[in-house]
Design an enzyme around this catalytic site. Structure first.
Site, short mmCIF file in Angstrom:
data_model
loop_
_atom_site.label_atom_id
_atom_site.label_comp_id
_atom_site.label_asym_id
_atom_site.label_seq_id
_atom_site.Cartn_x
_atom_site.Cartn_y
_atom_site.Cartn_z
N ARG A 84 0.98 -1.03 -0.04
CA ARG A 84 -0.13 -0.02 0.00
C ARG A 84 0.72 1.22 0.16
O ARG A 84 1.86 1.41 0.81
CB ARG A 84 -0.95 0.01 1.30
CG ARG A 84 -1.89 1.23 1.38
CD ARG A 84 -2.71 1.03 2.52
NE ARG A 84 -3.53 2.24 2.44
CZ ARG A 84 -3.62 2.97 3.60
NH1 ARG A 84 -2.70 2.94 4.71
NH2 ARG A 84 -4.22 4.36 3.43
N HIS A 128 -2.91 11.13 0.72
CA HIS A 128 -2.40 10.66 2.11
C HIS A 128 -1.70 12.22 2.51
O HIS A 128 -0.33 12.43 2.83
CB HIS A 128 -1.22 9.64 2.01
CG HIS A 128 -1.12 9.24 3.35
ND1 HIS A 128 -1.17 7.77 3.80
CD2 HIS A 128 -0.66 9.60 4.69
CE1 HIS A 128 -1.08 7.53 4.99
NE2 HIS A 128 -0.60 8.53 5.57
N GLU A 173 -7.42 8.79 5.86
CA GLU A 173 -7.80 9.49 7.36
C GLU A 173 -8.27 10.95 7.13
O GLU A 173 -7.46 11.91 7.43
CB GLU A 173 -6.46 9.56 8.19
CG GLU A 173 -6.08 8.03 8.54
CD GLU A 173 -5.00 7.84 9.25
OE1 GLU A 173 -4.49 9.16 9.54
OE2 GLU A 173 -4.70 6.92 9.69
N ASN A 299 -7.80 2.27 9.68
CA ASN A 299 -6.39 2.35 10.49
C ASN A 299 -6.62 2.40 11.80
O ASN A 299 -7.33 3.16 12.49
CB ASN A 299 -5.71 3.78 10.06
CG ASN A 299 -5.33 3.77 8.58
OD1 ASN A 299 -5.49 2.73 7.85
ND2 ASN A 299 -4.96 4.93 8.13
N TYR A 301 -4.86 1.92 15.71
CA TYR A 301 -3.92 2.03 16.52
C TYR A 301 -4.08 1.80 18.02
O TYR A 301 -3.28 1.27 18.96
CB TYR A 301 -3.15 3.50 16.33
CG TYR A 301 -2.43 3.35 15.01
CD1 TYR A 301 -1.09 2.77 14.76
CD2 TYR A 301 -2.92 3.96 13.99
CE1 TYR A 301 -0.56 2.97 13.50
CE2 TYR A 301 -2.64 3.86 12.62
CZ TYR A 301 -1.38 3.46 12.49
OH TYR A 301 -0.58 3.42 11.12
N GLU A 353 -3.92 0.11 8.19
CA GLU A 353 -2.62 0.41 9.09
C GLU A 353 -2.91 -0.26 10.30
O GLU A 353 -3.92 -0.13 10.93
CB GLU A 353 -2.55 1.93 8.88
CG GLU A 353 -2.12 2.66 7.70
CD GLU A 353 -1.92 4.06 8.13
OE1 GLU A 353 -1.74 4.61 9.20
OE2 GLU A 353 -2.04 4.82 7.07
O1 IFM Z 1 2.37 7.68 10.47
C1 IFM Z 1 0.81 7.59 10.32
C2 IFM Z 1 0.19 7.62 8.99
O2 IFM Z 1 0.73 8.42 7.86
C3 IFM Z 1 -1.17 7.56 9.06
N1 IFM Z 1 -1.90 6.79 9.93
C4 IFM Z 1 -1.17 6.83 11.39
C5 IFM Z 1 0.39 6.71 11.36
C6 IFM Z 1 0.98 6.64 12.61
O3 IFM Z 1 0.95 7.99 13.28
#
Ligand code: IFM
Length: 457
Positions: A84, A128, A173, A299, A301, A353
């Site tokens: 990606r 992005h 995002e 994405n 985290y 992500e």
């Molecule tokens: O590095 C970023 C990415 O560009 C977008 N999503 C979160 C990642 C970590 O912060």
């Protein structure tokens, strides 16, 4: 190689499940002014004193602009299916409208062909975050004309590369672009205006929908979708004020994007809250946004915790945190995926992500990052659990292939499974990369055995 703490059930993933890694143009390419590329808003933002923690910029980054072949070799060596990546809009169309830059398009054509030659399926992202500065000078995402410039850009890229990429993501995002870029001002273009931020969010969604219509009218063969950063939002306590705050933050992070994409409307509680800051919407906009999606990327985290008292202090939860200070909460990924399936008619879902920044230990030519391996394994197990409960999961992409430019944190926060020495540009596979490679070999073996024809059949 480190053994993960969380067991991943064998045979949890279907044979066509897509395994990959993810990167983005500004974070790895460098070549900031080479080959006819014009500045993006991130090139400009990096020049603002105090904007980037280590006062760094993306001029060289991972020098992927020159080293892309070696980087694709590394990706291929991991045994992934998909890579990606994103296109830098000001590299291919420097002013954001009008003339195309042949050298920029050629670069991405070589990159995509290089993926295909190595058996890597290209997953392309159009935005992005690195909007051409020339468009920002005319009002950027707050200006409705940028919506139409984006549709033209999407068409131009798709006409050149659309026959060779598996998927095209419009935006990565949009919450980050709108909120961090235009409301909190901590990301490019560094503005602090809530009314503008909500207009930006609307324009991003509208440009997504119009781009999908245009690409489909052009006969796109690539799968089309969008990528959102989502988290479950938990209330800090059972107190009604905290519960209400959690509902509100969920509205601004998740429902503000998911509701128009899947239900054709904005969440009324947030519209009411915004009052005069709510975006200007023209007739037909909401229908345009709610285009059918071939896939949705998430994405993930960490979770979010909402408290009526103000920002949540992560120390209170007692959970481990990454180097970004983000709680490690893999079960939140399963919770989120189940909730999406419950509340929306979701298409196939990708985790586009997932990964963590950790302080790696570099020793004798090895990079020990057991915490990252444990993080990734636990989140893959969380995806397996969602699959077991019937969520239509299609793939998982690890963020990130390389240590890279982590936006306002500069180069200090490392998300890569491949270490980059930014002095020498030497790449070293971290223990987490060796673990991912081993895990993917197991997946390949399972796929092969599921395809094996029994003797005598
Ligand atoms: O590095 C970023 C990415 O560009 C977008 N999503 C979160 C990642 C970590 O912060």
């Amino acid at each position: 190689m480190t053994a993960p703490e969380t067991p991943i059930p064998s045979a949890a993933f279907p044979a066509d499940f897509v395994w990959g890694v993810a990167t983005s143009a500004f974070q790895i390419e460098g070549g900031a002014s080479l080959g006819g590329k014009a500045p993006s808003i991130w090139d400009s933002f990096c020049r603002v004193p105090g904007a980037i923690a280590d006062a760094s910029h993306g001029d060289v980054a991972c020098d992927h602009y020159h080293r892309w072949e070696a980087d694709l070799d590394i990706a291929q060596g991991l045994g992934i299916d998909a890579y990606r990546f994103s296109i830098s809009w000001p590299r291919v169309q420097p002013a954001g409208s009008g003339a195309w830059n042949a050298a920029g398009l050629d670069f991405y054509e070589r990159l995509v062909d290089g993926m295909l030659q190595r058996g890597l399926t290209p997953y392309l992202t159009l935005n992005h975050w690195d909007l051409p500065q020339a468009l920002q000078d005319q009002g950027g995402w707050g200006h409705r004309d940028t919506v139409h410039r984006f549709v033209d850009y999407a068409r131009g890229v798709a006409r050149r590369l659309g026959d060779r990429v598996a998927s095209i993501t419009t935006h990565n995002e949009p919450w980050v672009v709108a909120t961090l870029g235009h409301e909190n001002g901590v990301f490019a273009p560094g503005l602090r205006d809530r009314r503008l931020a909500m207009q930006v969010a609307h324009h991003l969604l509208l440009s997504h929908g119009l781009a999908l219509q245009a690409l489909r009218a052009d006969g796109s063969r690539a799968q089309l979708g969008i990528v959102l950063n989502l988290s479950p939002v938990h209330a800090a306590t059972d107190a009604p004020a905290d519960q209400a705050q959690a509902r509100h933050e969920d509205g601004r992070l998740l429902r503000w994007y998911m509701d128009p994409l899947f239900h054709g409307r904005y969440p009324q509680d947030i519209v009411d809250f915004l009052g005069a800051d709510a975006p200007q919407i023209q007739h037909g906009d909401l229908d345009a946004i709610a285009q059918p999606l071939d896939f949705l990327g998430l994405n993930y985290y960490t979770r979010a915790v909402a408290s009526a008292q103000g920002p949540w202090d992560v120390a209170q939860s007692g959970l481990e945190v990454t180097a970004m200070g983000w709680e490690i909460y893999p079960e939140g990924l399963t919770e989120l995926l189940l909730r999406l399936r419950r509340d929306y008619p979701v298409p196939p879902l990708f985790v586009t992500e997932n990964g963590g920044a950790f302080d790696d230990v570099v020793q004798d030519g090895r990079v020990h990052d057991a915490a990252r391996t444990a993080y990734v394994a636990a989140h893959i197990a969380a995806v397996a659990e969602a699959l077991r409960q019937g969520v239509p999961m299609a793939g998982y992409m690890l963020w990130s292939l390389l240590d890279n430019f982590e936006w306002a944190s500069g180069y200090a926060k490392r998300f890569g499974i491949v270490h980059v020495d930014f002095q020498t540009q030497q790449r070293t596979l971290k223990d987490s990369a060796l673990w991912y490679r081993g895990f993917l070999q197991q997946q390949q073996a399972l796929r092969a055995s599921s395809r094996a024809v029994p003797v005598g059949a």
